[in-house]
Design a protein around this motif. Structure first.
Motif, PDB file in Angstrom:
ATOM      1  N   ASN A 203       0.825  -1.204   0.000  1.00 40.71           N
ATOM      2  CA  ASN A 203       0.000   0.000   0.000  1.00 40.71           C
ATOM      3  C   ASN A 203       0.861   1.257   0.000  1.00 40.71           C
ATOM      4  O   ASN A 203       2.052   1.220   0.321  1.00 40.71           O
ATOM      5  N   LEU A 204       0.237   2.376  -0.335  1.00 38.26           N
ATOM      6  CA  LEU A 204       0.891   3.676  -0.317  1.00 38.26           C
ATOM      7  C   LEU A 204       1.523   3.937   1.048  1.00 38.26           C
ATOM      8  O   LEU A 204       0.882   3.781   2.086  1.00 38.26           O
ATOM      9  N   SER A 205       2.802   4.325   1.028  1.00 38.76           N
ATOM     10  CA  SER A 205       3.558   4.549   2.260  1.00 38.76           C
ATOM     11  C   SER A 205       3.363   5.980   2.761  1.00 38.76           C
ATOM     12  O   SER A 205       3.637   6.932   2.026  1.00 38.76           O
ATOM     13  N   PRO A 206       2.906   6.172   4.023  1.00 40.44           N
ATOM     14  CA  PRO A 206       2.763   7.537   4.553  1.00 40.44           C
ATOM     15  C   PRO A 206       4.072   8.328   4.508  1.00 40.44           C
ATOM     16  O   PRO A 206       4.053   9.537   4.216  1.00 40.44           O
ATOM     17  N   ALA A 207       5.189   7.675   4.782  1.00 38.78           N
ATOM     18  CA  ALA A 207       6.472   8.381   4.736  1.00 38.78           C
ATOM     19  C   ALA A 207       6.775   8.878   3.331  1.00 38.78           C
ATOM     20  O   ALA A 207       7.303   9.991   3.146  1.00 38.78           O
ATOM     21  N   GLU A 208       6.451   8.068   2.321  1.00 35.99           N
ATOM     22  CA  GLU A 208       6.687   8.480   0.940  1.00 35.99           C
ATOM     23  C   GLU A 208       5.739   9.594   0.518  1.00 35.99           C
ATOM     24  O   GLU A 208       6.092  10.443  -0.309  1.00 35.99           O
ATOM     25  N   ILE A 209       4.523   9.604   1.066  1.00 31.85           N
ATOM     26  CA  ILE A 209       3.588  10.701   0.787  1.00 31.85           C
ATOM     27  C   ILE A 209       4.223  12.023   1.194  1.00 31.85           C
ATOM     28  O   ILE A 209       4.262  12.992   0.429  1.00 31.85           O
ATOM     29  N   GLU A 210       4.736  12.058   2.419  1.00 34.36           N
ATOM     30  CA  GLU A 210       5.283  13.305   2.954  1.00 34.36           C
ATOM     31  C   GLU A 210       6.470  13.797   2.146  1.00 34.36           C
ATOM     32  O   GLU A 210       6.669  15.006   1.976  1.00 34.36           O
ATOM     33  N   LYS A 211       7.260  12.874   1.619  1.00 32.54           N
ATOM     34  CA  LYS A 211       8.431  13.254   0.822  1.00 32.54           C
ATOM     35  C   LYS A 211       8.057  13.911  -0.501  1.00 32.54           C
ATOM     36  O   LYS A 211       8.848  14.663  -1.065  1.00 32.54           O
ATOM     37  N   ASN A 212       6.876  13.597  -1.013  1.00 33.72           N
ATOM     38  CA  ASN A 212       6.537  13.985  -2.383  1.00 33.72           C
ATOM     39  C   ASN A 212       5.497  15.083  -2.489  1.00 33.72           C
ATOM     40  O   ASN A 212       5.020  15.390  -3.588  1.00 33.72           O
ATOM     41  N   LEU A 213       5.125  15.693  -1.376  1.00 38.55           N
ATOM     42  CA  LEU A 213       4.136  16.772  -1.408  1.00 38.55           C
ATOM     43  C   LEU A 213       4.632  17.956  -2.231  1.00 38.55           C
ATOM     44  O   LEU A 213       5.817  18.293  -2.214  1.00 38.55           O
ATOM     45  N   ALA A 214       3.709  18.580  -2.951  1.00 41.83           N
ATOM     46  CA  ALA A 214       4.007  19.780  -3.731  1.00 41.83           C
ATOM     47  C   ALA A 214       3.209  20.946  -3.158  1.00 41.83           C
ATOM     48  O   ALA A 214       2.236  20.747  -2.422  1.00 41.83           O
ATOM     49  N   PRO A 215       3.582  22.187  -3.502  1.00 46.66           N
ATOM     50  CA  PRO A 215       2.841  23.342  -2.977  1.00 46.66           C
ATOM     51  C   PRO A 215       1.360  23.339  -3.333  1.00 46.66           C
ATOM     52  O   PRO A 215       0.534  23.883  -2.578  1.00 46.66           O
ATOM     53  N   ASP A 216       0.995  22.718  -4.470  1.00 51.39           N
ATOM     54  CA  ASP A 216      -0.411  22.734  -4.891  1.00 51.39           C
ATOM     55  C   ASP A 216      -1.147  21.440  -4.549  1.00 51.39           C
ATOM     56  O   ASP A 216      -2.271  21.214  -5.020  1.00 51.39           O
ATOM     57  N   THR A 217      -0.548  20.592  -3.718  1.00 49.10           N
ATOM     58  CA  THR A 217      -1.201  19.330  -3.360  1.00 49.10           C
ATOM     59  C   THR A 217      -2.386  19.599  -2.432  1.00 49.10           C
ATOM     60  O   THR A 217      -2.237  20.262  -1.405  1.00 49.10           O
ATOM     61  N   THR A 218      -3.554  19.050  -2.813  1.00 49.40           N
ATOM     62  CA  THR A 218      -4.761  19.251  -2.000  1.00 49.40           C
ATOM     63  C   THR A 218      -5.361  17.942  -1.501  1.00 49.40           C
ATOM     64  O   THR A 218      -6.293  17.974  -0.700  1.00 49.40           O
ATOM     65  N   GLY A 219      -4.863  16.813  -1.983  1.00 50.34           N
ATOM     66  CA  GLY A 219      -5.480  15.557  -1.575  1.00 50.34           C
ATOM     67  C   GLY A 219      -4.544  14.372  -1.668  1.00 50.34           C
ATOM     68  O   GLY A 219      -3.473  14.430  -2.281  1.00 50.34           O
ATOM     69  N   ILE A 220      -4.985  13.297  -1.032  1.00 51.30           N
ATOM     70  CA  ILE A 220      -4.321  11.997  -1.084  1.00 51.30           C
ATOM     71  C   ILE A 220      -5.351  10.993  -1.590  1.00 51.30           C
ATOM     72  O   ILE A 220      -6.473  10.945  -1.077  1.00 51.30           O
ATOM     73  N   VAL A 221      -4.971  10.219  -2.600  1.00 46.87           N
ATOM     74  CA  VAL A 221      -5.845   9.171  -3.134  1.00 46.87           C
ATOM     75  C   VAL A 221      -5.102   7.850  -2.975  1.00 46.87           C
ATOM     76  O   VAL A 221      -4.154   7.563  -3.707  1.00 46.87           O
ATOM     77  N   ALA A 222      -5.511   7.073  -1.987  1.00 50.54           N
ATOM     78  CA  ALA A 222      -4.821   5.830  -1.645  1.00 50.54           C
ATOM     79  C   ALA A 222      -5.730   4.644  -1.924  1.00 50.54           C
ATOM     80  O   ALA A 222      -6.953   4.740  -1.800  1.00 50.54           O
ATOM     81  N   THR A 223      -5.131   3.519  -2.285  1.00 51.56           N
ATOM     82  CA  THR A 223      -5.875   2.290  -2.576  1.00 51.56           C
ATOM     83  C   THR A 223      -5.616   1.246  -1.501  1.00 51.56           C
ATOM     84  O   THR A 223      -4.466   1.016  -1.119  1.00 51.56           O
ATOM     85  N   HIS A 224      -6.701   0.621  -1.011  1.00 49.48           N
ATOM     86  CA  HIS A 224      -6.564  -0.558  -0.164  1.00 49.48           C
ATOM     87  C   HIS A 224      -6.268  -1.736  -1.108  1.00 49.48           C
ATOM     88  O   HIS A 224      -7.174  -2.412  -1.592  1.00 49.48           O
ATOM     89  N   VAL A 225      -4.991  -1.950  -1.376  1.00 50.50           N
ATOM     90  CA  VAL A 225      -4.568  -2.855  -2.447  1.00 50.50           C
ATOM     91  C   VAL A 225      -4.962  -4.304  -2.144  1.00 50.50           C
ATOM     92  O   VAL A 225      -4.628  -4.839  -1.084  1.00 50.50           O
ATOM     93  N   PHE A 226      -5.680  -4.908  -3.077  1.00 49.93           N
ATOM     94  CA  PHE A 226      -6.204  -6.272  -2.934  1.00 49.93           C
ATOM     95  C   PHE A 226      -7.048  -6.417  -1.661  1.00 49.93           C
ATOM     96  O   PHE A 226      -7.175  -7.501  -1.108  1.00 49.93           O
ATOM     97  N   GLY A 227      -7.616  -5.296  -1.200  1.00 45.74           N
ATOM     98  CA  GLY A 227      -8.447  -5.318   0.000  1.00 45.74           C
ATOM     99  C   GLY A 227      -7.679  -5.209   1.301  1.00 45.74           C
ATOM    100  O   GLY A 227      -8.281  -5.223   2.380  1.00 45.74           O
ATOM    101  N   ASN A 228      -6.351  -5.073   1.237  1.00 44.00           N
ATOM    102  CA  ASN A 228      -5.533  -4.950   2.445  1.00 44.00           C
ATOM    103  C   ASN A 228      -5.562  -3.494   2.925  1.00 44.00           C
ATOM    104  O   ASN A 228      -5.156  -2.599   2.181  1.00 44.00           O
ATOM    105  N   PRO A 229      -6.046  -3.218   4.142  1.00 49.71           N
ATOM    106  CA  PRO A 229      -6.180  -1.825   4.577  1.00 49.71           C
ATOM    107  C   PRO A 229      -4.851  -1.071   4.567  1.00 49.71           C
ATOM    108  O   PRO A 229      -3.804  -1.591   4.960  1.00 49.71           O
TER     109      PRO A 229
END
Length: 389
Positions: free
Chosen positions: A106-132
């Motif tokens: 699944n999408l890594s919270p640490a990687e989210i924080e590394k890649n934020l841009a000034p115009d970022t307004t949302g996070i779209v994450a997938t529960h991959v194969f149903g794994n929360p």
């Protein structure tokens, strides 16, 4: 021919009884009685306030972005079905990829924080194969940076995390009810929220913004589900407990046979998964192709799912490489799993997997990920209380 999945149809006689109600009412679409019944039963089953049915899961994502006013850019996962990313691009939102956790996929919270841009307004994450996802970690990032969170829960129907539906997390969750899903309405989807005001706004948006015959309030689209699809959903929901139980039996047999030879997805601690898919990561792409070919010769057709990694899509280039997602996408194979998969066929699949693994061992192999402990894989299933999108 054994495909990776097979649509569950339920009882024909029961379905026709629901269809008889359509003929009696003459109500085919536009918030008919079967749709309202299905929405309420889904709310009861999932334990959420609002399930807003749509005509597919892709438009559910598009409506969700507009309902939350996602603009500029959004952080998302490169390891998901293409609709998670293509809907962002379609709506004029720039997808920014963040890499995945190598164990949960699944999408890594640490990687989210590394890649934020000034115009970022949302996070779209997938529960991959149903794994929360790591919903607490993502929520912390979102709060720090004032971001909206949408979960693509296309694979997560019936999944629980810490004792309640995984759809409780985030500002919105979207779901696919395509015929390939364990719960389906032939074609369909839903937007799920516990926010009353947001739900009311979404209901207007999926019906052209129409309040009544003489009033239109804001821009909207036609995303409504019809009564025949709702009839199928009611028919499937009648059997949902047995569907989940049978999938768990098949999934656990795969785990028992394959866990010590292959990389399996690490179930998130505290989750009760639904075995919507059974993904296996092989040693490398060559090993995958050899194994897939061997299964195909027996008229068994697993799927490379998700492949390719979405950060490689041509219409999104140039794009920084996401190495974990790219590596996993080259090795991932989803094995057949559906309620009436025969035990003999499953044993054939297992035998081919083990034989091809043994045959490939003399070849160079990449490092394996840790094998998930059996005790972390879900053993309980929620009871009923009431990869196309």
């Amino acid at each position: 021919m054994i495909n990776v999945t097979k649509a569950y149809l339920g009882s024909k006689n029961r379905f026709l009884r629901y269809v008889d109600e359509i003929y009696q009412s003459g109500w085919l679409t536009n918030q008919g009685p079967l749709l309202r019944q299905l929405e309420q039963r889904l709310c009861d089953y999932l334990g959420v306030r609002h399930v807003i049915l749509t005509n597919n899961g892709t438009i559910a994502l598009q409506v969700a972005y507009r309902a939350l006013n996602i603009t500029g850019s959004a952080i998302t996962t490169p390891f998901s079905f293409v609709a998670t990313t293509s809907t962002l691009k379609w709506e004029g939102i720039r997808p920014i990829f963040a890499d995945i956790d190598e164990e949960t996929w699944n999408l890594s919270p640490a990687e989210i924080e590394k890649n934020l841009a000034p115009d970022t307004t949302g996070i779209v994450a997938t529960h991959v194969f149903g794994n929360p996802c790591d919903v607490e970690g993502i929520e912390q990032v979102a709060r720090r940076h004032k971001l909206k969170v949408i979960y693509d829960g296309a694979h997560a129907f019936g999944v629980q995390y810490k004792g309640r539906s995984v759809y409780h997390w985030g500002d919105l969750s979207t779901v696919s009810f395509h015929a390939t899903k364990l719960f389906h309405t032939i074609e369909g989807g839903a937007i799920i929220t516990n926010d009353d005001a947001l739900a009311a706004r979404i209901r207007l948006m999926i019906n052209f913004g129409i309040v009544d015959a003489e009033h239109i309030e804001g821009i909207g689209v036609n995303a409504k589900l019809n009564e025949f699809s709702a009839a199928m959903g009611l028919c499937i929901l009648d059997d949902i407990e047995s569907i989940l139980t049978r999938r768990a039996e098949i999934g656990r047999r795969y785990e028992e046979a394959l866990a010590d030879r292959f990389d399996l997805q690490l179930a998130t601690l505290g989750s009760q998964i639904n075995y919507s898919y059974f993904p296996v990561a092989l040693l490398n792409e060559q090993h995958l192709l050899r194994t897939k070919a061997a299964l195909n010769r027996m008229e068994i057709f697993p799927r490379r799912y998700f492949y390719p990694s979405l950060d490689t899509l041509s219409y999104l280039q140039p794009q920084p490489a996401q190495p974990r997602s790219r590596s996993l996408s080259q090795r991932i194979l989803c094995l057949p799993i559906y309620p009436d998969l025969e035990a003999e066929v499953q044993e054939q699949i297992i035998a081919v997997m083990l034989q091809e693994h043994a045959n490939y061992l003399p070849f160079p192999a990449i490092s394996k990920l840790p094998v998930p402990p059996a005790q972390l894989l879900a053993s309980a299933l929620p009871s009923v209380t009431g990869s196309t999108h």
